[in-house]
Every structure is written in structure tokens, then in C-alpha cells.
Scaffold this active site. Structure first.
Site, mmCIF file in Angstrom:
data_model
loop_
_atom_site.group_PDB
_atom_site.id
_atom_site.type_symbol
_atom_site.label_atom_id
_atom_site.label_comp_id
_atom_site.label_asym_id
_atom_site.label_seq_id
_atom_site.Cartn_x
_atom_site.Cartn_y
_atom_site.Cartn_z
ATOM 1 N N ASP A 55 40.924 27.375 36.356
ATOM 2 C CA ASP A 55 40.785 27.110 34.984
ATOM 3 C C ASP A 55 40.764 28.426 34.414
ATOM 4 O O ASP A 55 39.756 29.204 34.564
ATOM 5 C CB ASP A 55 39.826 26.387 34.386
ATOM 6 C CG ASP A 55 39.881 25.865 32.788
ATOM 7 O OD1 ASP A 55 40.610 26.679 32.155
ATOM 8 O OD2 ASP A 55 39.219 24.894 32.546
ATOM 9 N N ASP A 56 41.533 29.036 33.495
ATOM 10 C CA ASP A 56 41.684 30.385 32.989
ATOM 11 C C ASP A 56 41.751 31.433 34.159
ATOM 12 O O ASP A 56 41.287 32.589 33.756
ATOM 13 C CB ASP A 56 40.477 30.674 32.061
ATOM 14 C CG ASP A 56 40.336 29.651 31.031
ATOM 15 O OD1 ASP A 56 41.274 28.991 30.756
ATOM 16 O OD2 ASP A 56 39.331 29.693 30.189
ATOM 17 N N CYS A 95 44.383 25.020 27.646
ATOM 18 C CA CYS A 95 44.137 23.927 28.491
ATOM 19 C C CYS A 95 44.752 22.789 28.268
ATOM 20 O O CYS A 95 45.600 22.500 29.121
ATOM 21 C CB CYS A 95 42.372 23.544 28.535
ATOM 22 S SG CYS A 95 41.384 25.017 29.335
ATOM 23 N N ARG A 99 47.806 21.015 30.794
ATOM 24 C CA ARG A 99 47.490 20.285 31.622
ATOM 25 C C ARG A 99 48.513 18.709 31.341
ATOM 26 O O ARG A 99 48.996 18.205 32.361
ATOM 27 C CB ARG A 99 46.131 19.678 31.586
ATOM 28 C CG ARG A 99 45.087 20.763 32.004
ATOM 29 C CD ARG A 99 43.836 20.670 31.617
ATOM 30 N NE ARG A 99 43.049 21.997 32.019
ATOM 31 C CZ ARG A 99 42.313 22.252 33.108
ATOM 32 N NH1 ARG A 99 42.135 21.256 33.535
ATOM 33 N NH2 ARG A 99 41.751 23.302 33.187
ATOM 34 N N LYS A 152 38.347 18.776 35.951
ATOM 35 C CA LYS A 152 38.361 18.767 34.584
ATOM 36 C C LYS A 152 39.664 18.213 34.140
ATOM 37 O O LYS A 152 40.732 18.445 34.516
ATOM 38 C CB LYS A 152 38.254 20.089 34.228
ATOM 39 C CG LYS A 152 38.646 20.086 32.616
ATOM 40 C CD LYS A 152 38.382 21.750 32.112
ATOM 41 C CE LYS A 152 39.103 21.779 30.754
ATOM 42 N NZ LYS A 152 38.865 23.526 30.518
ATOM 43 N N HIS A 154 40.284 16.919 30.445
ATOM 44 C CA HIS A 154 40.771 17.733 28.989
ATOM 45 C C HIS A 154 41.890 16.904 28.428
ATOM 46 O O HIS A 154 43.034 17.737 27.870
ATOM 47 C CB HIS A 154 40.845 19.031 29.366
ATOM 48 C CG HIS A 154 40.302 19.817 28.025
ATOM 49 N ND1 HIS A 154 40.354 21.184 27.862
ATOM 50 C CD2 HIS A 154 39.976 19.467 27.115
ATOM 51 C CE1 HIS A 154 39.981 21.407 26.699
ATOM 52 N NE2 HIS A 154 39.789 20.331 25.995
ATOM 53 N N SER A 177 35.877 20.993 28.465
ATOM 54 C CA SER A 177 35.731 22.261 29.017
ATOM 55 C C SER A 177 34.337 22.301 29.108
ATOM 56 O O SER A 177 33.563 21.613 28.397
ATOM 57 C CB SER A 177 36.245 23.329 28.082
ATOM 58 O OG SER A 177 37.802 23.204 27.943
ATOM 59 N N HIS A 252 36.428 28.998 34.044
ATOM 60 C CA HIS A 252 36.437 29.088 32.629
ATOM 61 C C HIS A 252 35.056 29.304 32.123
ATOM 62 O O HIS A 252 34.069 28.973 32.912
ATOM 63 C CB HIS A 252 36.662 27.652 32.336
ATOM 64 C CG HIS A 252 36.916 27.394 30.739
ATOM 65 N ND1 HIS A 252 35.854 27.557 29.899
ATOM 66 C CD2 HIS A 252 37.774 27.030 29.842
ATOM 67 C CE1 HIS A 252 36.258 27.091 28.642
ATOM 68 N NE2 HIS A 252 37.623 26.838 28.616
ATOM 69 N N ASP A 304 45.859 27.103 34.763
ATOM 70 C CA ASP A 304 46.281 26.260 33.605
ATOM 71 C C ASP A 304 46.623 27.350 32.472
ATOM 72 O O ASP A 304 47.240 26.677 31.524
ATOM 73 C CB ASP A 304 45.265 25.127 33.066
ATOM 74 C CG ASP A 304 43.993 25.882 32.460
ATOM 75 O OD1 ASP A 304 43.756 27.044 32.931
ATOM 76 O OD2 ASP A 304 43.181 25.488 31.469
ATOM 77 N N ASN A 305 46.078 28.598 32.492
ATOM 78 C CA ASN A 305 46.711 29.304 31.584
ATOM 79 C C ASN A 305 46.004 30.717 31.950
ATOM 80 O O ASN A 305 45.201 30.922 33.190
ATOM 81 C CB ASN A 305 46.308 29.202 30.076
ATOM 82 C CG ASN A 305 44.624 28.487 30.016
ATOM 83 O OD1 ASN A 305 44.144 27.341 29.776
ATOM 84 N ND2 ASN A 305 43.939 29.664 30.204
ATOM 85 N N LYS A 325 44.660 34.530 27.776
ATOM 86 C CA LYS A 325 44.635 33.142 27.397
ATOM 87 C C LYS A 325 45.024 33.130 25.816
ATOM 88 O O LYS A 325 44.414 33.768 25.310
ATOM 89 C CB LYS A 325 43.157 32.767 27.778
ATOM 90 C CG LYS A 325 42.898 31.280 27.258
ATOM 91 C CD LYS A 325 41.583 31.151 27.690
ATOM 92 C CE LYS A 325 41.061 29.714 27.073
ATOM 93 N NZ LYS A 325 39.896 28.891 27.406
HETATM 94 MG MG MG Z 1 42.146 26.900 30.693
#
Ligand code: MG
Length: 484
Positions: A55-56, A95, A99, A152, A154, A177, A252, A304-305, A325
Site C-alpha cells: 500500500d503506497d 487506494c 483496488r 486491507k 477498502h 486505511s 501506508h 496500489d498507488n 500518490k
Molecule cells: Mg494506497
């Protein structure tokens, strides 16, 4: 335990590859041979699918993508033995929409997974991923797969939107998150909390299936517990095809790692966190090899980003790419993507354009299924690239932010209609007419606008973007629907 040969399934897979890629017969025949020989026996049935996301995590955060001092030996090994893609994109710069696209194979606008005012789902969101969407878990379950998510979600925290209502047999993880549901000491600034996080600043729950089992989550042990849950899931389903979706909570912000990883890296807390995620990847690989499943399992690792660069030394790095991001610069959406399937994937570094949406179509094709025919699907089958038998049919990428097309890539060129930083970082929102033009081959960092030198290229991309938008179906934006 190895599964018995299933040559019928292999023949079906080869046939579907033919249909899906619209190739001449000979490349598909090659695909079948490659799979068969690589497995060391006749086919062992449809492959297991393991999709791991961070994540991130930024484009520049792994050793195999050039980070000088974060050590990621397990991901490096996946890259060395498999394929490392250098133009692979999350479908959105944040996010929830990203996803949604990964799990549905569709641009997030089609499923309403965006907002005009709100960028992602929050604990007061009133909606989630609509039941009418067909997720990868549902599609693979239809093919006889066991389906599990560890990590996660989300995509909506209310009961009717949980993973267990979207095709997953089991879930262990958090609903949104790890920096949501704030409970800060009086007078403490958010940024202070992010930089010196304590467990009870955020009352994020851990869910098992549809039950809350811990709140606030002890985030320091999350990565370790996700790894253990993933191992248990694989062990429990070793005798049937399985789909494991493992969306890590880290890196994240706020950053947490377990005690053995404190000071593990020379790259600060962020480096510790990435090295623990890498270790968790290693535990998945070790399990697949111990159970002799590796030759029949596709493992994908991506993000995811892009990195949350406003957190400076606590955030990640987009490497040579611009920004991070939340933005539609390359750093916001171009992410690492590593594919591992020993003996089957043709090892190499791939420059083809790839999208997280392609994981949907490719996985279903490999499983012997077909993607839903009653709706537009934006993912394409990239298995010819994985097998070394062809190129991806994808040649473009659209960059949306808050439901608005900010940029569009076709081949090596990218135009920006709107540019804007995020999280207080420049540049301020600027609309460009004519749009900015970058040649990503020679300028992946998007530093040198060549629109005045190449007006015909600009015109061609403007036209391509207009065609793309004309074909886009846009549902009601659901992120804006929030409770008091
Ligand atoms: Mg993310």
C-alpha cells in the site's frame, strides 16, 4: 502433494488463450507446450493465483527497481526468476479506486468507485463496491477455486460490502486505511501522530470474515500476522486451486513494523517496513515450494498507488518518476510489478504497458474461465507476455483523478490536460490547452514538455483520449455518500 494431471484443463486453457488473444494458432500451441513442459509433468490443473500488493509502495522502493539501500531479497529473486515490468500501472493514484479496478478488471468510473469531493472510502461511508460488480474472487470461485483475502479491503466497511459478500471465502484484515478513525490525545497535530505513531491513535478494527476481532489493531504485528494467515490459507487449500489476495497494509502511513524489524534496514523506519513486507513475501514463496506448488502457482507483487511523498523521510520514493500518490504524474500510478511462476514465466524485464486491471482478465483466462460478457471489461490478457509468446494488446493508459481525465498515454507519449500536486505539494492545479506532451522513453520523469515541437503527436493523443472518453461509462460517484 502434487495434483493429478488434468490435460483437459490444459487444452481448454490453450483454447481460451487463442480466443482471448485473437492470435494465430501457432503462438497458442506454443503456450500449451510451454506450460506443459514447465510443469515437469502434464498439466496439474489450473494454476493457483496469488496477488500480493503493498500500500503506497513507490516505483523506486525495491532493490530490483533501483533503491540503493532497502534490501528486498525475496522480491529480487522473484524479479530475477520471473518478469519485472517497468511500465505497469495501478489504475488510480489512491487506494479505493485502484483496488476496485484490480478486482473487477474495469476502470473505476464504471463501478462508481470514485468521488467528486472524496477520494476514497472512509469509516463514515454509506456505500461500497456494488453487488452487481463481478470480482476476480467471484469469477475464480466459479471455476472451483478456494478464495481468500488477507489484508486491507477498502471497498466498503458495511456488512453488505465486505469481501465475504464479494466472492471471498475468508478474510483476515482491516476494512479501510490504517490512518482512519482518529483518536488523538488532545492538542496533538495529525502530522505529529503520523511521525511518532502509537497503536491507539487510530481505532482501526481487524476483521475475521464478518466479525471484528481486535480494535484498535496492533499494527506493529500486522505484516507478520498477514504472512502467517497467508501461509495457513495456502496449507489449507493445497489440494485444490486457490486464489489468495494479499493486500498488505504497509507501507501506508502510519508506519509500523514488528520488533525483529526495528532497525533492520539502513533506510529508516520506511526501510524496515519494506524489508518486513519482503520477508512476508518470502514466507509465501517458501510455503509454495515446501508444498511443491510453486510450479503451478502464479505469484504477482505490485502496489496500489505511488508513494506518499508529503511524508518526506517517512514516505517512499518514486525513483526516477515525477511526484507520487494522489497525482496523475507517473509517480502516482506507475508501480513495481513482478510476476513469478518458476518454469513457466519467461524471465525478463518487460517494457510493455500493463495495468492492474489486466490481472483480472489474465487470471480468469489462466483458470479456464471467461470474463463477464455483459459489461465492458478493460483488463486484457497478458499471458502471452508472461509466457514469452507475444505482446500485450494494451497500448494506452488513462489517468483519472476524482472522476476527471487528467492525462492520457498512448505508446511512449503522454499528454496532460490538467496537472496538480497533492497533499499540499506543488504544482497548483493548472489546465493545459494545448496539453503538455512528454516522451516517456527519453523522459520518464516528465520534465521536458515537447508539445510545441510535436503538434501532430499532441493532436493524435487528444483524439485518442477523446475516443477513449466517448467509450467510458461513468456510474454515480459513490465515495461522496457519507454519513454524519
Ligand atoms: Mg494506497
Amino acid at each position: 502433494m502434487r495434483r493429478p494431471p488434468r490435460t483437459a484443463a490444459l487444452a481448454l486453457m490453450a483454447g481460451l488463450a487463442l480466443l482471448a488473444t485473437n492470435c494465430s494458432p501457432s503462438p497458442s500451441a506454443t503456450v500449451a507446450t510451454t506450460v506443459s513442459e514447465a510443469s515437469g509433468s502434464a498439466a496439474e490443473g489450473p494454476p493457483n493465483i496469488v496477488i500480493i500488493t503493498a500500500d503506497d509502495l513507490g516505483y523506486g522502493d525495491l532493490a530490483s527497481y533501483g533503491h540503493p539501500n532497502i534490501r528486498t531479497p525475496h522480491l529480487d529473486r522473484m524479479a530475477r526468476e520471473g518478469q519485472r515490468w517497468t511500465s505497469f500501472y495501478a489504475q488510480a493514484p489512491v487506494c479505493s479506486p485502484s483496488r476496485a479496478a484490480l478486482l473487477t478488471g474495469r476502470v473505476h468510473l464504471r463501478s462508481g468507485m470514485f468521488g467528486r469531493r472524496t477520494a476514497v472510502f472512509f469509516p463514515d461511508s454509506l456505500t461500497g463496491l456494488p453487488a452487481t460488480e463481478v470480482t476476480l474472487a467471484e469469477a475464480l470461485r466459479d471455476q472451483g477455486y478456494a478464495t481468500g483475502i488477507v489484508g486491507k479491503w477498502h471497498l466498503g466497511h458495511l456488512p453488505e460490502y465486505l469481501p465475504t459478500r464479494h466472492g471471498f471465502d475468508s478474510w483476515f484484515g482491516i476494512p479501510y486505511s490504517n490512518d482512519m478513525d482518529w483518536h488523538l490525545p488532545e492538542g496533538m497535530a495529525n502530522r505529529t501522530a503520523y511521525f511518532a505513531p502509537e497503536m491507539d491513535y487510530w481505532h482501526v478494527p481487524i476483521m475475521r470474515n464478518e466479525e471484528e476481532v481486535e480494535r484498535p489493531a496492533d499494527q506493529s504485528t500486522l505484516t507478520d500476522r498477514y504472512a502467517q494467515e497467508a501461509v495457513t490459507f495456502i496449507e489449507s487449500h493445497q489440494d485444490q486451486p486457490f486464489f489468495l489476495y494479499l493486500p498488505h497494509t504497509m507501507p501506508h502511513m502510519p508506519l509500523f513494523r514488528s520488533e525483529p524489524f526495528e532497525g533492520h534496514s539502513t533506510a529508516g523506519t520506511y526501510g524496515d517496513v519494506i524489508e518486513e513486507v519482503d520477508s512476508a513475501v518470502g514466507r509465501v514463496l517458501e510455503t509454495l515450494e515446501r508444498l511443491e506448488l510453486a510450479a503451478n502457482t502464479l505469484v504477482v507483487f505490485t502496489s496500489d498507488n505511488g508513494p506518499w511523498t508529503s511524508f518526506e523521510t517517512h514516505g517512499g520514493s518514486a525513483g526516477p518518476l515525477r511526484h507520487g500518490k494522489g497525482t496523475t504524474f507517473e509517480g502516482g500510478m506507475r508501480v513495481p510489478a513482478i510476476f513469478w511462476w518458476p518454469g513457466t514465466i519467461e524471465p525478463g524485464v518487460i517494457q510493455d504497458i500493463g495495468s492492474a486491471m489486466d490481472l483480472f482478465t489474465t487470471s480468469i483466462t489462466l483458470a479456464g474461465g471467461v470474463v463477464p460478457a455483459d459489461r465492458p471489461i478493460d483488463g486484457v490478457d497478458i499471458s502471452p507476455v508472461l509466457f514469452g509468446t507475444g505482446m500485450t494488446p494494451r497500448d494506452s493508459m488513462a489517468y483519472y483523478r476524482m472522476g476527471e481525465l487528467f492525462a492520457f498515454r498512448q505508446g511512449p507519449y503522454k499528454v496532460h490536460f490538467v496537472t496538480e500536486g497533492r497533499y499540499g505539494l506543488p504544482p497548483a492545479r493548472t489546465e493545459h490547452d494545448p496539453p503538455l506532451l512528454f516522451d516517456l522513453r527519453v523522459d520518464p520523469g516528465e520534465r521536458y514538455d515537447i508539445s510545441t515541437e510535436q503538434p501532430t503527436t499532441v493532436a493524435a493523443l487528444v483524439e485518442a483520449a477523446a475516443r477513449y472518453e466517448a467509450n467510458m461509462t461513468i456510474a454515480e460517484p459513490l465515495f461522496d455518500l457519507r454519513g454524519g
